[in-house]
Design an enzyme around this catalytic site. Sequence first.
Site, PDB file in Angstrom:
ATOM      1  CE  LYS A 257      -4.014   1.894   2.493  1.00 52.69           C
ATOM      2  NZ  LYS A 257      -4.902   1.700   3.745  1.00 52.69           N
TER       3      LYS A 257
ATOM      4  CB  SER B  82      -8.344   3.447   2.815  1.00 56.09           C
ATOM      5  OG  SER B  82      -7.418   2.801   3.743  1.00 56.09           O
TER       6      SER B  82
ATOM      7  CB  SER C  27      -8.308   0.446   5.815  1.00 55.36           C
ATOM      8  OG  SER C  27      -9.174   1.674   5.606  1.00 55.36           O
TER       9      SER C  27
END
Lengths: 98, 488
Positions: B80, B155, B179
Amino acid sequence: MAQITLDDVDYVAGLAQLTLDEATKERLVGELGSILAYMDKLNALDTTGVEPMMHALDMTNVYREDEVIESLDREAALMNAPKTDGAYFLVPRILEGD
Amino acid sequence: MDREWFRMTAHELADAFRNGDTTAEAVAEEHLARIEKIDPQVQAYVDVWQESALDAARDADARIRAGTATPLTGVPMSLKDLLCSTEGTTTCCSHILDGYRSPYDATVVERLREAGAVVLGKVNMDEFAMGSSTENSARQTTRNPWNLKCVPGGSSGGSAASVAADEAVYSLGSDTGGSIRQPASCCGCVGMKPTYGRVSRYGLVAFASSLDQIGPFTKDVRDCALVLNAICGHDKRDTTSANLAVPDFTQALTGDVSGLRIGLPKEYYTDALGGDVRDRVETAIDILKDRGATPVEVSLPHTEYAVAVYYIICTAEASANLARFDGVRYGQRAANVKDVRELYHQTKSAGFGLEVQRRIMLGTYVLSSGYYDAYYLKAQKARSLIAQDFTKAFEHCDVIVTPTTPTPAFRIGEKIDDPLQMYLSDLFTISTNLAALPAISVPCGLTTEQLPAGLQVIGRPFDETAVLRTAYAYEQHRGFDWGRPPLG
């Protein structure tokens, strides 16, 4: 309580160091108002005598020996600086006068 | 006949490497080709590290030949875009960090490199991890591999999509209010948030420091345990990392849940939870019951306050954490400003996207003089009550089992104009962050719209083992072959 006005948005934007255009301010009046109105459901909750949970884990102070350890060298620390003289971060003038 | 190595799990690849069936270099090349072919549709990657991935793969092959490989040596993965890496950029998918290059590796990146991981690149996310759909990225809109018209969740949507689309064997993301688990559920992969403190946050760009935790996305529960083995453990550079021994998580993979008490919170299984998701989760509970687990009804009475508490605390912490992006030391700086005050204002207003500005505003408001007690302090007290709910519930059960999300992935654009509706999609995941508990999402079937549903298993603090034990037993006995997204 959650009656948000344009003045509130202006005040909070100032605290947050944001400059918002008029359309964004108008939008935020509505959005923040409805989100805060939702949060006001907490008013119904009795928290008398409840300790606030300030930390995720029950930890006490974390210390280490007071030893000099390696840190980022100057070049690495400055490599992302928008403006630098090679030794310092440079910013526009802060104080008035010469 | 060539096998499609990019479809394999990490543990399958480790076997293949050991047996000499393929090499890390060949598998890395396959993944890079897969990304080139599929990612124009999925748009999971924001930065692909072709050269360094192949270098790492060749190093891994040398280790495999030398017999010093770990279970993750040579296995390609994605990161990420808020995990600091000296390779490539680290931008949190925000314009304010356009071009930012970290001078150091996050602890998790360092640990994975030591384990011989092959990092394929950085994947998309909601800007600064604020969102539930990855639509708040300043880079691109990631698609759900199961239905390209749907969001991948967020997310960590890029992490979930990259694993579901076989563009990475596993990924690391972060979970502040769901997330990791919510996008894993939406994309049909395994996603786990370990206990707060289990994984060092050093080098994770902070969103809400008392809630953030790094964790893996994988294709199965065994891989989840293997990645946890590599990334968990105390780190003196993160003072909130727990100084506790880390068990070998693969020991939890017994397939046996006899005698395990699974708590079913009545506040989650209300009439509002309907349709296919409820059906798939109830089937999963029946499977666990058939294997000897005992369902127990438990109560988490403060559940209805969790979303309000969460969005007060996370925005308050975010408003403090994001104050550092002021254009002085790193990141983008507004041009043509006359003084420092204008520098701060112009930089932030131009650099932060809409949702980030909205949350900074909310967080600043709830911390401001006159409102602090009514919102922030009140939320911290309510957070205590939510955490106590779990403590009491765990007196009657060993794990808690719920849906990960009340509904499957929604359509792109469906909720983007209604922040409150978007916030409410985190209903089932945020309480575990508030209570600092470990939780996993494991795929539990497809809905009639052919979208994945996820089963969430929550454990006591630092009892990842019980969570993995339950998830693995379910996965072994769920009785369906987990399909593949309808991609090329």
